[in-house]
Scaffold this motif. Sequence first.
Motif, mmCIF file in Angstrom:
data_model
loop_
_atom_site.group_PDB
_atom_site.id
_atom_site.type_symbol
_atom_site.label_atom_id
_atom_site.label_comp_id
_atom_site.label_asym_id
_atom_site.label_seq_id
_atom_site.Cartn_x
_atom_site.Cartn_y
_atom_site.Cartn_z
ATOM 1 N N TYR A 38 0.363 -1.037 -0.090
ATOM 2 C CA TYR A 38 -0.114 -0.350 0.136
ATOM 3 C C TYR A 38 1.329 1.264 -0.141
ATOM 4 C CZ TYR A 38 -4.047 -2.667 0.758
ATOM 5 O OH TYR A 38 -5.047 -3.874 0.842
ATOM 6 N N CYS A 39 2.598 1.136 0.459
ATOM 7 C CA CYS A 39 2.661 2.292 1.257
ATOM 8 C C CYS A 39 4.575 2.393 0.392
ATOM 9 C CB CYS A 39 3.548 2.578 2.213
ATOM 10 S SG CYS A 39 2.059 1.647 3.157
ATOM 11 N N CYS A 93 4.604 4.491 -3.585
ATOM 12 C CA CYS A 93 4.987 6.289 -3.040
ATOM 13 C C CYS A 93 5.850 6.695 -1.884
ATOM 14 C CB CYS A 93 4.065 7.479 -2.208
ATOM 15 S SG CYS A 93 2.451 7.088 -3.822
ATOM 16 N N HIS A 94 6.313 6.398 -0.836
ATOM 17 C CA HIS A 94 7.610 6.440 0.325
ATOM 18 C C HIS A 94 8.885 5.736 -0.213
ATOM 19 C CE1 HIS A 94 4.662 8.513 2.205
ATOM 20 N NE2 HIS A 94 3.453 7.984 1.683
ATOM 21 N N PHE A 101 7.865 12.314 -2.283
ATOM 22 C CA PHE A 101 6.937 11.245 -1.730
ATOM 23 C C PHE A 101 7.974 11.465 0.377
ATOM 24 C CE2 PHE A 101 5.858 9.886 -5.098
ATOM 25 C CZ PHE A 101 3.882 10.952 -4.709
ATOM 26 N N PRO A 102 7.668 11.877 1.404
ATOM 27 C CA PRO A 102 8.655 11.912 2.373
ATOM 28 C C PRO A 102 9.118 10.923 2.573
ATOM 29 C CG PRO A 102 7.007 12.366 3.120
ATOM 30 C CD PRO A 102 6.541 12.185 1.548
ATOM 31 N N LEU A 108 10.059 8.349 5.663
ATOM 32 C CA LEU A 108 9.329 7.835 6.997
ATOM 33 C C LEU A 108 9.850 7.180 7.379
ATOM 34 C CD1 LEU A 108 5.762 6.808 5.240
ATOM 35 C CD2 LEU A 108 6.633 9.106 5.689
ATOM 36 N N TRP A 150 9.315 15.004 10.446
ATOM 37 C CA TRP A 150 8.295 14.224 11.164
ATOM 38 C C TRP A 150 7.024 16.155 10.770
ATOM 39 C CZ3 TRP A 150 6.085 9.800 9.977
ATOM 40 C CH2 TRP A 150 7.315 8.704 10.930
ATOM 41 N N PHE A 151 6.603 16.067 9.401
ATOM 42 C CA PHE A 151 5.696 17.167 8.919
ATOM 43 C C PHE A 151 4.189 17.139 10.094
ATOM 44 C CE2 PHE A 151 6.262 16.835 4.201
ATOM 45 C CZ PHE A 151 7.744 17.016 4.584
ATOM 46 N N TRP A 152 3.969 16.208 10.283
ATOM 47 C CA TRP A 152 2.868 15.423 10.459
ATOM 48 C C TRP A 152 2.767 15.282 12.603
ATOM 49 C CZ3 TRP A 152 -1.089 18.813 8.767
ATOM 50 C CH2 TRP A 152 -1.498 18.799 6.914
ATOM 51 N N THR A 194 -2.577 10.213 10.863
ATOM 52 C CA THR A 194 -1.998 10.757 8.864
ATOM 53 C C THR A 194 -2.658 9.279 7.942
ATOM 54 O OG1 THR A 194 -0.317 11.874 9.714
ATOM 55 C CG2 THR A 194 0.100 11.059 7.534
ATOM 56 N N ILE A 195 -2.070 8.644 8.450
ATOM 57 C CA ILE A 195 -2.430 6.983 7.922
ATOM 58 C C ILE A 195 -4.297 6.793 7.923
ATOM 59 C CG2 ILE A 195 -2.030 4.555 7.398
ATOM 60 C CD1 ILE A 195 0.599 4.824 9.219
ATOM 61 N N GLY A 238 1.606 19.122 -0.849
ATOM 62 C CA GLY A 238 1.184 17.519 -0.896
ATOM 63 C C GLY A 238 0.637 16.982 -0.109
ATOM 64 N N VAL A 239 0.103 15.812 -0.699
ATOM 65 C CA VAL A 239 -1.399 15.252 -0.167
ATOM 66 C C VAL A 239 -0.999 13.688 0.652
ATOM 67 C CG1 VAL A 239 -3.527 14.267 -0.666
ATOM 68 C CG2 VAL A 239 -2.866 16.420 -1.630
ATOM 69 N N MET A 240 -1.065 13.715 1.100
ATOM 70 C CA MET A 240 -0.708 12.427 1.627
ATOM 71 C C MET A 240 -2.848 11.819 1.503
ATOM 72 S SD MET A 240 0.341 8.643 2.750
ATOM 73 C CE MET A 240 -0.778 7.641 4.147
ATOM 74 N N HIS A 257 -6.558 6.381 4.065
ATOM 75 C CA HIS A 257 -6.188 4.770 3.845
ATOM 76 C C HIS A 257 -7.211 3.698 4.995
ATOM 77 C CE1 HIS A 257 -2.729 5.306 1.936
ATOM 78 N NE2 HIS A 257 -3.339 4.296 1.492
HETATM 79 C C1 HEC Z 1 -0.442 8.345 -3.961
HETATM 80 C C2 HEC Z 1 1.008 8.792 -2.538
HETATM 81 C C3 HEC Z 1 1.071 7.882 -1.035
HETATM 82 C C4 HEC Z 1 0.552 6.965 -0.379
HETATM 83 C C5 HEC Z 1 -0.134 5.294 -1.642
HETATM 84 C C6 HEC Z 1 0.828 7.164 0.174
HETATM 85 N N1 HEC Z 1 1.835 7.933 0.753
HETATM 86 FE FE1 HEC Z 1 1.680 8.928 2.987
HETATM 87 N N2 HEC Z 1 2.625 10.558 2.152
HETATM 88 C C7 HEC Z 1 2.382 11.067 0.977
HETATM 89 C C8 HEC Z 1 2.612 12.635 0.749
HETATM 90 C C9 HEC Z 1 2.808 12.801 -0.794
HETATM 91 C C10 HEC Z 1 2.961 12.742 1.879
HETATM 92 C C11 HEC Z 1 3.353 14.544 2.408
HETATM 93 C C12 HEC Z 1 1.678 14.930 2.214
HETATM 94 C C13 HEC Z 1 2.833 16.391 3.225
HETATM 95 O O1 HEC Z 1 2.851 17.261 2.259
HETATM 96 O O2 HEC Z 1 2.638 16.568 4.266
HETATM 97 C C14 HEC Z 1 3.138 11.465 2.771
HETATM 98 C C15 HEC Z 1 2.793 11.605 3.891
HETATM 99 C C16 HEC Z 1 2.776 10.589 4.904
HETATM 100 C C17 HEC Z 1 3.239 10.180 5.804
HETATM 101 C C18 HEC Z 1 3.601 11.875 7.003
HETATM 102 C C19 HEC Z 1 4.755 11.928 6.970
HETATM 103 C C20 HEC Z 1 5.430 13.184 8.322
HETATM 104 O O3 HEC Z 1 6.592 13.350 7.635
HETATM 105 O O4 HEC Z 1 4.284 13.429 9.133
HETATM 106 C C21 HEC Z 1 3.400 9.434 6.433
HETATM 107 C C22 HEC Z 1 3.376 8.612 8.201
HETATM 108 C C23 HEC Z 1 2.445 8.284 5.903
HETATM 109 N N3 HEC Z 1 2.408 8.817 4.053
HETATM 110 C C24 HEC Z 1 2.169 7.442 5.762
HETATM 111 C C25 HEC Z 1 2.376 6.489 4.645
HETATM 112 C C26 HEC Z 1 1.967 5.277 4.747
HETATM 113 C C27 HEC Z 1 1.528 4.165 6.214
HETATM 114 C C28 HEC Z 1 1.373 4.820 3.391
HETATM 115 C C29 HEC Z 1 0.747 3.405 3.580
HETATM 116 C C30 HEC Z 1 -0.267 2.297 4.141
HETATM 117 C C31 HEC Z 1 1.365 5.616 2.297
HETATM 118 N N4 HEC Z 1 1.716 7.005 3.710
HETATM 119 C C32 HEC Z 1 0.939 5.737 1.381
HETATM 120 C C33 HEC Z 1 2.051 10.060 -0.710
HETATM 121 C C34 HEC Z 1 1.530 9.024 -0.389
#
Ligand code: HEC
Length: 292
Positions: A137-138, A141-142, A152-153, A155, A160-162, A172-173, A267-269, A272
């Motif tokens: 799932y992750c 991107c990550h 994509f940051p 992790l 941590w942004f958030w 966040t998730i 940025g869009v996370m 889930h």
């Molecule tokens: C479509 C792409 C995408 C997917 C799939 C995705 N992410 Fe992200 N995620 C992002 C982006 C883009 C950001 C940065 C958002 C921002 O700019 O604040 C982010 C941010 C985050 C953050 C916050 C980081 C911070 O510094 O606070 C976490 C934690 C995170 N993702 C976890 C996950 C996890 C776990 C999964 C899988 C379940 C996941 N992401 C799936 C695109 C994605």
Amino acid sequence: MADLPFFWQSVVVILTAGGLIYLLTLGISIYFSRVSDVHDVSWDETLEEGINPAPAWWFWLGIGSAIFAIFYMIFYPSFGNYKGLLGSTIAQEYIEHKANFDDEYYKELSTLEQTDMRALQANPEAMHLASNTFAQYCASCHGADASGQGEFPNLVDEEWFWGGKPEQIIQTITHGRKAVMPAWGVPLGDEGVNNVANYVKSISDNTYNEKTHAAGKEKYKQFCVACHGINLQGNPVFGAPNLGDGVWIYGSDLESIKQSIASGRKGVMPAHKDRLTPLQIKLLVAWLKRNK
Ligand code: HEC
Ligand code: HEC
């Protein structure tokens, strides 16, 4: 399992019955051919050609296999659509086996729900489950090892942004995050953007100079403090990153920083909550923080 059509059922019955009769006659023919019939041919004075009786164990093997097959056919489905006395089919066995397996699996999962983060991190099976979920799932991107790629940051660093507390990461998730860095190109103008970009870069690079960066600092206090904080430390409420720690998501060179400031970033996370269970999310958080 669906029943066989009549034609194929007949084929199976004929082949099975034929095979069985063959086995039986083979056994019997071996038994009754136990005659010695020595020909008159001999070589080298001592070597003679002849037909010796087949060893007795061949007979028992043939008869034994036939009897085994008959019993097997009485108990198990092997004769067309006949279900066998035990009423079991491969499909049936599979269903029972899977039900057992699922029972065990979900029992184990529900104990994981009660387990705290530290204990989860010490549980190799739980960590294995989490890394599979991450891959599925992750990782797209990550990155496969969660260390981020492109915009994509990372992790697994300390930035941590958030917010990096477990409950913040869970939030966040689960619900996703939408970062909004407004565009400052118009209010700041080119020069203003340049100054403030140089100011934040100088802090981040440890090259800050009171004289050369004073103009940028002024603008920073005016336009940026509200979200990024007086010491550039960022604010998890807005997802505003720390600008002074040398970690840049959109690039560390002056041009990228100017671009972030002039045009903004979004940025869009994705959320889930419809794709993952609360337990899967908790496991992911334990996994991400496993080395901390
Ligand atoms: C479509 C792409 C995408 C997917 C799939 C995705 N992410 Fe992200 N995620 C992002 C982006 C883009 C950001 C940065 C958002 C921002 O700019 O604040 C982010 C941010 C985050 C953050 C916050 C980081 C911070 O510094 O606070 C976490 C934690 C995170 N993702 C976890 C996950 C996890 C776990 C999964 C899988 C379940 C996941 N992401 C799936 C695109 C994605
Ligand atoms: C309304 C809150 C807000 C204000 C005001 C704000 N920012 Fe931001 N800024 C953010 C957010 C949120 C992000 C993260 C954007 C993302 O993740 O897509 C960000 C990202 C950035 C980045 C990119 C960081 C990186 O890691 O690549 C830079 C540079 C930046 N801001 C500089 C500034 C400057 C300079 C100002 C003042 C002129 C400013 N910001 C004002 C919210 C704000």
